[in-house]
Design an enzyme around this catalytic site. Structure first.
Site, PDB file in Angstrom:
ATOM      1  N   LYS A  45      -4.962  -4.052   3.431  1.00 26.04           N
ATOM      2  CA  LYS A  45      -3.644  -4.396   3.977  1.00 26.04           C
ATOM      3  C   LYS A  45      -3.235  -3.368   5.015  1.00 26.04           C
ATOM      4  O   LYS A  45      -2.830  -2.261   4.679  1.00 26.04           O
ATOM      5  CB  LYS A  45      -2.572  -4.459   2.883  1.00 26.04           C
ATOM      6  N   GLY A  61      -0.311   7.067   4.059  1.00 29.90           N
ATOM      7  CA  GLY A  61       1.060   6.750   4.432  1.00 29.90           C
ATOM      8  C   GLY A  61       2.021   7.794   3.893  1.00 29.90           C
ATOM      9  O   GLY A  61       1.665   8.964   3.725  1.00 29.90           O
ATOM     10  N   THR A  98       4.726   9.877   1.465  1.00 25.51           N
ATOM     11  CA  THR A  98       4.749  10.389   0.102  1.00 25.51           C
ATOM     12  C   THR A  98       5.606   9.496  -0.794  1.00 25.51           C
ATOM     13  O   THR A  98       5.259   9.255  -1.959  1.00 25.51           O
ATOM     14  CB  THR A  98       5.270  11.840   0.102  1.00 25.51           C
ATOM     15  N   ALA A  99       6.695   8.965  -0.259  1.00 27.86           N
ATOM     16  CA  ALA A  99       7.575   8.103  -1.060  1.00 27.86           C
ATOM     17  C   ALA A  99       6.844   6.838  -1.499  1.00 27.86           C
ATOM     18  O   ALA A  99       6.951   6.410  -2.660  1.00 27.86           O
ATOM     19  CB  ALA A  99       8.830   7.743  -0.259  1.00 27.86           C
ATOM     20  N   THR A 100       6.093   6.228  -0.587  1.00 32.81           N
ATOM     21  CA  THR A 100       5.330   5.020  -0.946  1.00 32.81           C
ATOM     22  C   THR A 100       4.243   5.354  -1.950  1.00 32.81           C
ATOM     23  O   THR A 100       3.961   4.581  -2.873  1.00 32.81           O
ATOM     24  CB  THR A 100       4.719   4.386   0.313  1.00 32.81           C
ATOM     25  N   GLU A 146      -3.578   9.867   0.865  1.00 36.30           N
ATOM     26  CA  GLU A 146      -3.492  10.796   2.002  1.00 36.30           C
ATOM     27  C   GLU A 146      -2.102  10.642   2.596  1.00 36.30           C
ATOM     28  O   GLU A 146      -1.778   9.598   3.160  1.00 36.30           O
ATOM     29  CB  GLU A 146      -4.599  10.485   3.027  1.00 36.30           C
ATOM     30  N   CYS A 167      -0.423  12.469  11.182  1.00 37.03           N
ATOM     31  CA  CYS A 167      -0.075  13.290  10.013  1.00 37.03           C
ATOM     32  C   CYS A 167      -0.483  14.743  10.190  1.00 37.03           C
ATOM     33  O   CYS A 167       0.047  15.633   9.527  1.00 37.03           O
ATOM     34  CB  CYS A 167      -0.724  12.718   8.754  1.00 37.03           C
ATOM     35  N   GLU A 189       9.194  15.785   7.066  1.00 35.56           N
ATOM     36  CA  GLU A 189       8.295  15.261   8.094  1.00 35.56           C
ATOM     37  C   GLU A 189       9.080  14.372   9.057  1.00 35.56           C
ATOM     38  O   GLU A 189       9.702  13.394   8.653  1.00 35.56           O
ATOM     39  CB  GLU A 189       7.166  14.449   7.455  1.00 35.56           C
TER      40      GLU A 189
END
Length: 490
Positions: A181, A234, A236-238, A256, A290, A394
């Site tokens: 995805k 992606g 950190t929250a996800t 990552e 990143c 970030e």
């Protein structure tokens, strides 16, 4: 949410399931960031589409995993050749979809996507396993590695094809099948790659692609009981959400995540080389990498000279139409992201920081057709408190902050003073110092006197809130396989 009739002339993508393009009844808009207009309709897939893709991947797994590593490598090499033959078309599409310059897509994104398939096609042929003799017990023990099954792969919008192929290539090279995805904001080049699968000899169901949002398609994929491993790049929250959804199934996870990467510049650094590279490490791809440098700490004795020269160099990092060969940066990914990045600059001003160039200082000179695009010039800030959100969070845009330090210990403490630990750069001619500082920095990657030079054999990944696990030649192979120890009594 069905297609309104007035949008029927737009490019409409379809899911790729079992080697066939499958229409979807729901879609979301995808924008051309350089003009701020919808140009594409992306499937808004959900559990039904994910279920079909997982079923196709499961069906294809026995045949694909039974192939030899060399047979699978031949397919990867063929896919690499086809991507390379269509490189310019992919570069143009990546630029339009993501906002980056055509030059960056042409020289970074597409060549690296090609290389990902070639690298893992070769790497997969050279792995070895372990063997141990237990003579006193008359036993011989050895290990074997086997593909895991259906891999769920979720990639971000900043380096769309680059980072998705970095996952697909090792997954299928090891004998897994995949359901991928990509970000709903940057799906076009993945869709284009799907058109090459049959010609490359990829059997139906080995690579399946579901387009859609994280809350619908992504959630259904990571929560599927028959997807035993998930690789995600992606935020950190996800990643926290993925961890929660995966926990009931004890899935293997590779995460990552974000970075707040420091550059530490000592007084003996080669400033010419340092400034040129640090401008690039701060602002490449609109700062939407990143690994980009977002905190720069300079030894106090050279701080004034560095700041003056760095700001002058940043002003020459031009932001403009992505198709213009003279543009160093293109547009940011979305209106919402542009406003988020701008809000950090506004916060810096409100907290007493100095904005030396860029947002609110330098006027952008854009062609008329790009007037509504999501552009922001390279921005340099100084005078921030280390506790500020500007220094701790970030930003993921063309913004970097500069500060001073007095001692090596202070520099290391500043570098480590955030919750992230993805990468860092150290600038010094002192060999002992660069080794010493590199060891003390809490970062998965440390570059000294350079940036973004990568040997794909070696581990890639972060510490602390920057991720779990590592990617690279051996690390990716270990992630995408299960190890078994077999003991034979003689």
């Amino acid at each position: 949410m069905h297609d309104p009739p007035e949008k029927s002339s737009l490019l409409v993508l379809e899911n790729f399931i079992g080697g066939t393009f499958v229409p979807c009844g729901r879609h979301v808009d995808s924008y051309d960031p350089s003009v701020g207009e919808v140009y594409c309709r992306v499937p808004d897939s959900g559990p039904q589409e994910v279920e079909a893709a997982v079923a196709a991947a499961k069906e294809a797994f026995p045949g694909w995993s039974a192939r030899s590593p060399e047979q699978r490598a031949q397919v990867l090499r063929a896919l690499a050749d086809l991507l390379e033959a269509n490189a310019e078309e992919f570069a143009q599409a990546e630029s339009r979809d993501q906002g980056k310059t055509v030059t960056f897509a042409r020289t970074v994104d597409v060549p690296r996507s090609v290389h990902n398939f070639r690298f893992f096609a070769s790497s997969a042929l050279h792995h070895t396993t372990d063997c141990s003799q237990m003579d006193h017990a008359g036993c011989l023990s050895y290990t074997v590695r086997s593909p895991v099954g259906v891999a769920g792969l979720i990639s971000p919008w900043n380096l769309p094809l680059y980072l998705l192929t970095w996952k697909i290539a090792p997954a299928i090279a090891a004998g897994n099948t995949v359901v991928a995805k990509p970000s709903e904001m940057t799906s076009v080049t993945t869709w284009m790659m799907c058109k090459l699968m049959q010609q490359a000899g990829v059997p139906p169901g080995v690579v399946n692609v579901i387009f859609g949002t994280g809350p619908r398609a992504g959630d259904a994929l990571v929560g599927h009981p028959e997807v035993p491993l998930v690789s995600f790049t992606g935020s950190t929250a996800t990643a926290q959400r993925i961890t929660e959804r995966s926990a009931p199934y004890c899935k293997k996870l590779s995460l990552e995540l974000g970075g707040k990467n420091p550059a530490i510049i000592f007084a003996d650094a080669n400033l010419d080389q340092c400034i040129e590279t640090t401008v690039r490490s701060s602002f490449s791809n609109q700062g939407e990498i990143c690994l980009c440098t977002s905190r720069i700490y300079v030894e106090r004795s050279i701080y004034p000279e560095f700041l003056q020269r760095f700001v002058a160099a940043a002003k020459k990092w031009t932001t403009g139409a992505p198709s213009d060969p003279g543009s160093s940066n293109g547009a940011l990914i979305s209106r919402e992201h542009l406003e988020k990045v701008r809000s950090f600059v506004a916060l810096a001003r409100s907290e007493g920081g100095t904005v030396h160039c860029g947002e609110g200082v330098d006027r952008l000179d854009l062609p008329e057709r790009n007037a509504n695009g999501y552009f922001m010039p390279a921005t340099v800030v100084s005078g921030m408190s280390e506790g500020s959100r500007v220094m701790q969070e970030e930003i993921f845009g063309p913004v970097t902050c500069v500060g001073a330090f007095d001692t090596e210990d202070e520099a290391v403490a500043l570098g480590n003073g955030v919750r992230y630990g993805l990468s860092a750069t150290v600038w010094s001619r002192d060999v002992g110092r660069v080794h010493r500082v590199a060891r003390r920095l809490q970062a998965g990657l440390v570059w000294t006197n350079c940036w973004l030079l990568r040997d794909l054999n070696l581990p890639f990944g972060g510490m602390k809130s920057s991720g779990v696990g590592r990617e690279g030649g051996k690390d990716s192979y270990h992630f995408f396989t299960e190890v078994k120890t077999i003991t034979i009594k003689q």
